[in-house]
Write a protein that holds these residues in place. Structure first.
Motif, PDB file in Angstrom:
ATOM      1  N   HIS A   1      35.923  11.214   3.510  1.00  0.00           N
ATOM      2  CA  HIS A   1      36.659  10.119   2.866  1.00  0.00           C
ATOM      3  C   HIS A   1      35.933   9.546   1.633  1.00  0.00           C
ATOM      4  O   HIS A   1      36.560   9.252   0.614  1.00  0.00           O
ATOM      5  CB  HIS A   1      36.867   9.027   3.924  1.00  0.00           C
TER       6      HIS A   1
ATOM      7  N   HIS B   1      37.088   9.554  -2.363  1.00  0.00           N
ATOM      8  CA  HIS B   1      37.232   8.375  -3.227  1.00  0.00           C
ATOM      9  C   HIS B   1      36.762   8.710  -4.647  1.00  0.00           C
ATOM     10  O   HIS B   1      37.418   8.366  -5.630  1.00  0.00           O
ATOM     11  CB  HIS B   1      36.406   7.200  -2.689  1.00  0.00           C
TER      12      HIS B   1
ATOM     13  N   ASP C   1      42.608   3.250  -0.205  1.00  0.00           N
ATOM     14  CA  ASP C   1      42.779   4.496   0.541  1.00  0.00           C
ATOM     15  C   ASP C   1      44.132   5.159   0.262  1.00  0.00           C
ATOM     16  O   ASP C   1      45.166   4.497   0.299  1.00  0.00           O
ATOM     17  CB  ASP C   1      42.632   4.211   2.045  1.00  0.00           C
TER      18      ASP C   1
HETATM   19 ZN    ZN Z   1      38.283   4.069   1.564  1.00  0.00          ZN
END
Ligand code: ZN
Ligand code: KG4
Length: 336
Positions: A111, A115, A299
């Motif tokens: 993750h 980003h 996100d």
């Molecule tokens: Zn995040």
């Protein structure tokens, strides 16, 4: 090559379709903010259930938006960590089932790495190496020197809270609500950023971040000022101090490493004051600054799809066996 991106590591369910790692065909987010608001933060068990309800309808919606069919998907990228275990498992299990059914490769994605890729995705390009990356989110605060899709030298991390966590906690103390970052930004509008003097944590102490002391400093000001507290001035002062703190460390890294590109990413990268401060640094050092659009800061599945495209050759052959991991650090091996 169409990559399906699935993200469910925290409180946003997100599905995206990205072509050749750079062109976003659809990127949809189902946010749980309204549900978690009343608890002042994310409740993992509630989040897992909400991901489960949202994920398949969102997939259908994304396919319709991109005007594609399930069988048009060439590979599936999914966040396997770090994050909340229950929420991660919803996305990962869905991705595994789809990959098995469609007989397409599964690419587990970190993750935090994803980003950073979002900054390049906004410019519709694949990352150029090396670059300096600053990731500032609810759970992370990392300054890295990236030399490849999964090769990162960590220059700095936080000893305690991440800046997003600081904003969320302060906002709760001020009674402003959740999530703190956007609320503090809105409240700060028109405020005087020099009104309240806050300490610049770890200033002059090299490559290290710390943000929990700022929360204590804000609380002290609240107590001292009482009814005289000027909320816009306090929020503006906090944003200014966070931006200056991050700026000092970024400039230190630029002087030491002399990269040509600086990429900032993560939920806090949506902060207007921080974006302006990074632009000033980029202008001063004559380097290229890459910032994700606001949608790609928080996100999203598009960054997962783009990073999956970038790292597909690095994924293990038996990736269908990969496990979700709550603490998977950037650049570390896949978890089984
Ligand atoms: Zn995040
Ligand atoms: O990257 P993200 O969506 O989730 C994590 O991986 O943590 O980041 C969420 C964090 C929250 O703490 C939120 O308060 C913060 O990003 N945030 C902001 C802004 N928008 C979101 N912080 C400052 N300014 C903003 N405009």
């Amino acid at each position: 090559m169409i990559t399906l991106g699935i993200e469910s590591s925290c409180d946003d369910t997100s599905i995206a379709l990205v072509e050749n790692g750079i062109k976003v065909l659809a990127s949809l987010v189902s946010s749980q903010i309204e549900i978690h608001k009343r608890f002042g933060g994310v409740v993992p068990e509630v989040a897992s259930r909400k991901h489960l309800e949202a994920i398949l309808p969102l997939l259908n919606e994304a396919l319709a938006k991109a005007d594609k069919k399930l069988t048009d998907i060439d590979q599936i990228a999914v966040t396997a960590g770090p994050g909340l275990l229950g929420p991660l498992l919803v996305g990962l299990t869905t991705a595994k089932a789809l990959a098995w059914y469609l007989k397409v490769p599964l690419v587990p994605v970190n993750h935090i790495e994803a980003h950073l890729t979002a900054a390049f995705l906004t410019a519709e390009q694949l990352p150029e190496y090396p670059f300096l990356g600053l990731i500032v989110s609810g759970g992370h605060s990392n300054l890295v020197y990236a030399t490849g899709p999964r090769d990162f030298e960590e220059l700095a991390h936080t000893l305690d809270d991440a800046p997003g966590e600081l904003y969320d906690k302060v906002s709760r103390h001020l009674g402003l609500g959740y999530p703190g970052g956007p609320i503090i930004q809105r409240t700060a509008e028109g405020g005087d950023c020099k009104r309240y003097k806050l300490p610049k944590p770890m200033s002059g102490k090299g490559f290290v971040f710390s943000f929990s002391g700022l929360k204590t400093a804000v609380m002290r000001i609240m107590e001292k000022e009482g009814d005289a507290l000027n909320m816009p001035d306090l929020c503006a002062s906090l944003q200014y101090t966070v931006a200056e703190t991050l700026a000092e460390k970024v400039e230190l890294a630029l002087k030491e490493r002399k990269p040509k590109v600086l990429a900032m990413a993560g939920g806090v990268a949506a902060n207007k004051i921080l974006r302006e401060r990074m632009q000033k640094i980029a202008d001063k050092h004559k380097i290229r600054l890459l910032l994700p659009t606001i949608h790609l800061c928080t996100d999203n599945g598009a960054m997962v799809a783009a990073h999956g495209f970038l790292t597909s050759k690095l994924a293990p052959e038996n990736s269908i066996m990969v496990n979700a991991s709550a603490n998977w650090e950037m650049g570390q091996p896949y978890n089984f």
